[in-house]
Write a protein that holds these residues in place. Structure first.
Motif, PDB file in Angstrom:
ATOM      1  N   UNK A 132      14.666  -4.519  -2.203  1.00 44.47           N
ATOM      2  CA  UNK A 132      13.292  -4.730  -2.643  1.00 44.47           C
ATOM      3  C   UNK A 132      12.500  -5.222  -1.441  1.00 44.47           C
ATOM      4  N   UNK A 133      11.700  -4.336  -0.861  1.00 43.08           N
ATOM      5  CA  UNK A 133      10.902  -4.676   0.319  1.00 43.08           C
ATOM      6  C   UNK A 133       9.431  -4.924  -0.050  1.00 43.08           C
ATOM      7  N   UNK A 134       9.183  -5.201  -1.315  1.00 44.93           N
ATOM      8  CA  UNK A 134       7.818  -5.402  -1.810  1.00 44.93           C
ATOM      9  C   UNK A 134       7.069  -6.501  -1.071  1.00 44.93           C
ATOM     10  N   UNK A 135       7.784  -7.506  -0.593  1.00 44.28           N
ATOM     11  CA  UNK A 135       7.127  -8.640   0.061  1.00 44.28           C
ATOM     12  C   UNK A 135       6.720  -8.356   1.513  1.00 44.28           C
ATOM     13  N   UNK A 136       7.112  -7.227   2.050  1.00 46.87           N
ATOM     14  CA  UNK A 136       6.808  -6.904   3.440  1.00 46.87           C
ATOM     15  C   UNK A 136       5.427  -6.273   3.578  1.00 46.87           C
ATOM     16  N   UNK A 137       4.595  -6.848   4.444  1.00 44.66           N
ATOM     17  CA  UNK A 137       3.280  -6.257   4.702  1.00 44.66           C
ATOM     18  C   UNK A 137       3.414  -4.903   5.397  1.00 44.66           C
ATOM     19  N   UNK A 138       4.574  -4.615   5.944  1.00 49.48           N
ATOM     20  CA  UNK A 138       4.805  -3.333   6.609  1.00 49.48           C
ATOM     21  C   UNK A 138       5.096  -2.197   5.623  1.00 49.48           C
ATOM     22  N   UNK A 139       5.176  -2.540   4.339  1.00 53.03           N
ATOM     23  CA  UNK A 139       5.438  -1.542   3.293  1.00 53.03           C
ATOM     24  C   UNK A 139       4.305  -1.488   2.278  1.00 53.03           C
ATOM     25  N   UNK A 140       3.084  -1.762   2.683  1.00 55.14           N
ATOM     26  CA  UNK A 140       1.954  -1.748   1.758  1.00 55.14           C
ATOM     27  C   UNK A 140       1.818  -0.390   1.080  1.00 55.14           C
ATOM     28  N   UNK A 141       1.685  -0.441  -0.229  1.00 54.32           N
ATOM     29  CA  UNK A 141       1.533   0.756  -1.059  1.00 54.32           C
ATOM     30  C   UNK A 141       2.658   1.763  -0.836  1.00 54.32           C
ATOM     31  N   UNK A 142       3.831   1.269  -0.436  1.00 49.55           N
ATOM     32  CA  UNK A 142       5.004   2.128  -0.319  1.00 49.55           C
ATOM     33  C   UNK A 142       5.080   2.976   0.930  1.00 49.55           C
ATOM     34  N   UNK A 143       4.225   2.694   1.905  1.00 49.22           N
ATOM     35  CA  UNK A 143       4.228   3.455   3.155  1.00 49.22           C
ATOM     36  C   UNK A 143       4.604   2.524   4.309  1.00 49.22           C
ATOM     37  N   UNK A 144       5.567   2.949   5.116  1.00 44.99           N
ATOM     38  CA  UNK A 144       5.992   2.147   6.264  1.00 44.99           C
ATOM     39  C   UNK A 144       5.480   2.799   7.542  1.00 44.99           C
ATOM     40  N   UNK A 145       4.312   2.363   7.953  1.00 47.06           N
ATOM     41  CA  UNK A 145       3.689   2.784   9.200  1.00 47.06           C
ATOM     42  C   UNK A 145       3.580   4.304   9.349  1.00 47.06           C
ATOM     43  N   UNK A 146       3.384   4.979   8.233  1.00 42.08           N
ATOM     44  CA  UNK A 146       3.234   6.433   8.254  1.00 42.08           C
ATOM     45  C   UNK A 146       4.502   7.195   8.556  1.00 42.08           C
ATOM     46  N   UNK A 147       5.619   6.489   8.659  1.00 41.13           N
ATOM     47  CA  UNK A 147       6.890   7.122   9.025  1.00 41.13           C
ATOM     48  C   UNK A 147       7.849   7.293   7.853  1.00 41.13           C
ATOM     49  N   UNK A 148       7.828   6.341   6.920  1.00 37.68           N
ATOM     50  CA  UNK A 148       8.789   6.352   5.818  1.00 37.68           C
ATOM     51  C   UNK A 148       8.084   6.031   4.513  1.00 37.68           C
ATOM     52  N   UNK A 149       8.573   6.622   3.439  1.00 41.49           N
ATOM     53  CA  UNK A 149       8.018   6.381   2.112  1.00 41.49           C
ATOM     54  C   UNK A 149       9.032   5.626   1.258  1.00 41.49           C
ATOM     55  N   UNK A 150       8.526   4.745   0.425  1.00 46.54           N
ATOM     56  CA  UNK A 150       9.382   3.976  -0.483  1.00 46.54           C
ATOM     57  C   UNK A 150       9.875   4.869  -1.622  1.00 46.54           C
ATOM     58  N   UNK A 151      10.865   4.356  -2.326  1.00 51.75           N
ATOM     59  CA  UNK A 151      11.426   5.092  -3.447  1.00 51.75           C
ATOM     60  C   UNK A 151      12.427   6.146  -3.012  1.00 51.75           C
ATOM     61  N   UNK A 152      12.956   5.992  -1.790  1.00 51.25           N
ATOM     62  CA  UNK A 152      13.874   6.985  -1.236  1.00 51.25           C
ATOM     63  C   UNK A 152      15.093   6.315  -0.613  1.00 51.25           C
ATOM     64  N   UNK A 153      16.104   7.124  -0.390  1.00 54.10           N
ATOM     65  CA  UNK A 153      17.270   6.692   0.374  1.00 54.10           C
ATOM     66  C   UNK A 153      16.951   6.967   1.845  1.00 54.10           C
ATOM     67  N   UNK A 154      16.874   5.916   2.633  1.00 57.87           N
ATOM     68  CA  UNK A 154      16.486   6.036   4.038  1.00 57.87           C
ATOM     69  C   UNK A 154      17.679   6.019   4.999  1.00 57.87           C
TER      70      UNK A 154
END
Length: 76
Positions: free
Chosen positions: A30-52
């Motif tokens: 659960x990375x919800x608390x990270x400001x780097x994952x706002x709205x499920x996007x990690x700096x335009x490189x990775x999307x939440x809800x996936x196996x990374x």
């Protein structure tokens, strides 16, 4: 520990106020608390809800950064 299917994990994409979950090496974080994952996007490189697991190999940081976040389940 909750077992997530791929379809269940996709629901936690950070959109519309949903939590932000990502999987890595079979664990769901659960990375919800990270400001780097706002709205499920990690700096335009990775999307939440996936196996990374494969994507994180290309990241400029080590996967141990995920240890800062709670493990809330397993993918499988």
């Amino acid at each position: 520990m909750k077992k997530f299917t791929v379809a269940e994990l996709q629901e936690y994409n950070g959109k519309d106020g949903k939590s932000v979950y990502v999987a890595y090496n079979g664990k769901v974080y659960d990375v919800s608390s990270s400001f780097l994952w706002e709205e499920g996007d990690h700096q335009g490189e990775h999307a939440a809800g996936k196996d990374l697991t494969d994507e994180i190999k290309e990241a400029p940081h080590e996967p141990d950064l995920l240890d800062m976040y709670p493990i809330i389940g397993e993918i499988g």
